[in-house]
Enzyme design. Structure first.
Site, short mmCIF file in Angstrom:
data_model
loop_
_atom_site.label_atom_id
_atom_site.label_comp_id
_atom_site.label_asym_id
_atom_site.label_seq_id
_atom_site.Cartn_x
_atom_site.Cartn_y
_atom_site.Cartn_z
N ARG A 24 48.25 46.11 59.59
CA ARG A 24 47.74 44.81 60.05
C ARG A 24 48.61 43.67 59.56
O ARG A 24 49.12 43.70 58.44
CB ARG A 24 46.30 44.61 59.54
N ASP A 63 37.90 38.57 59.02
CA ASP A 63 38.90 38.78 57.97
C ASP A 63 39.02 37.60 57.01
O ASP A 63 39.20 36.44 57.41
CB ASP A 63 40.27 39.05 58.60
N HIS A 80 32.54 42.27 59.58
CA HIS A 80 33.17 41.18 58.82
C HIS A 80 34.20 40.46 59.68
O HIS A 80 34.72 41.00 60.66
CB HIS A 80 33.85 41.70 57.55
N HIS A 119 34.37 42.07 63.23
CA HIS A 119 34.65 43.43 63.66
C HIS A 119 34.07 44.44 62.68
O HIS A 119 33.76 44.11 61.54
CB HIS A 119 36.15 43.67 63.87
#
Length: 319
Positions: free
Chosen positions: A287, A121, A119, A270
């Protein structure tokens, strides 16, 4: 604290993507030249890695702010760390505490990310993050690697006629693309449906800084190709998903405490780890994401909102 200078060493780690940056302590403010060097490495190699850093929430946010304004932690995150609304903590125990047993039942295994497939983000938002910065706090002794793929290289690897074909396509993106919800799907799905984010993006995105073209579809969020039949959409997406996940376009990062990955979310997808689901190990990462702009296609099409609003510094969460 005054800005620090450093002598960067940038070492490529794979043929199409990835570089490791050494000779720098990113827990302190950086001088403009160093910031520019890191930005150029990011644009060139799509994801850059730092090892042995001593960041906490505050210094991670400070490092990220040197490259742009930060978003809220996540569109469906209403309980980020106190005083740090920009931080998304990625930890399976935290997910289970928040969403209960139904969370594990939904995925039928322990989940080490919001979504463990390939995916990019938050592409359900009309302005997905420009970049993401992930740091490791606690990781297992083995396993739990993350992989990235270069979506520019994947586009360039298509034949000329196929590039021309996909240049004019659009796709609809949403959370849990293709998942059929039921009344028993629990709090996680309720949050998604109560705060619906749906956007239409170009299938090929022109990078706003480099001018490169990148495939902008991913299995985690892309629901369908607009304007074609469901069967045609599935076959087109399957072909593109196979292309973006070809091993030659990827790089793999072995995490250790203090490791940091900084990736260009406009040119990469990723893959979170899938090799830990059967193990009872702790993996905690944090994150932050930089506010992005609306993708633009080769034909000038600008991404459009179907549901929701732009992903910005304030929370999108519906209470």
């Amino acid at each position: 604290m005054p800005a620090t200078t450093s002598t960067l060493e940038i070492r490529r780690v794979a043929g199409h993507i990835g570089a490791e940056i050494t000779g720098i302590d990113i827990s302190h403010p950086l001088d403009p030249t160093t910031v520019a060097e890191i930005r150029q490495a990011l644009l060139a190699y799509k994801v850059v890695f730092f090892r042995g850093q001593t960041l906490d929430h505050s210094s991670q946010i400070a490092f990220a702010r040197q490259f742009g304004e930060l978003t809220h932690a996540h569109p469906h995150e209403d309980a980020p760390p106190e005083e740090f609304p920009q931080i998304l903590t990625i930890d399976p125990l935290r997910y289970e505490e928040r969403y209960g047993a139904k969370y594990r039942e939904l995925y039928r295994k322990r989940q080490y990310s919001y979504y463990s497939g390939w995916h990019t983000d938050v592409t359900a938002a009309v302005n997905p993050p420009a970049a993401s910065i992930l740091r490791a706090e606690t990781v297992p002794e083995f396993g739990g690697d993350t992989q990235w793929t270069n979506l520019v290289a994947a586009y360039e690897g298509l034949s000329g006629p196929l590039r021309s074909f996909v240049d004019g396509l659009r796709a609809e993106h949403r959370f849990l693309a293709g998942y059929q919800t039921t009344d028993e799907d629990g709090e996680l799905l309720k949050r998604i449906n109560d705060n619906l984010l749906i956007s239409v993006h170009p299938v090929v995105r022109v990078h706003p800084e480099t001018g490169e073209r990148a495939l902008f579809v991913n299995p985690g969020f892309t629901d369908r190709i607009v304007g074609v039949s469901p069967q045609e959409s599935r076959r087109i997406l399957d072909l593109l998903y196979e292309q973006i996940t070809r091993p030659e376009y990827t790089v793999r990062f072995r995490w250790a405490p203090g490791g940091v990955a900084f990736w260009d979310n406009r040119a990469t997808a990723h893959l979170a780890p899938t090799d830990l689901d059967h193990l009872d190990v702790r993996r905690t990462l944090h994150r932050v994401t930089l506010i992005g702009d609306r993708p633009v296609g080769p034909d000038g099409f600008v991404s459009e909102i179907v549901a929701g609003r732009e992903f910005a510094a304030e929370s999108l969460v519906v209470a």
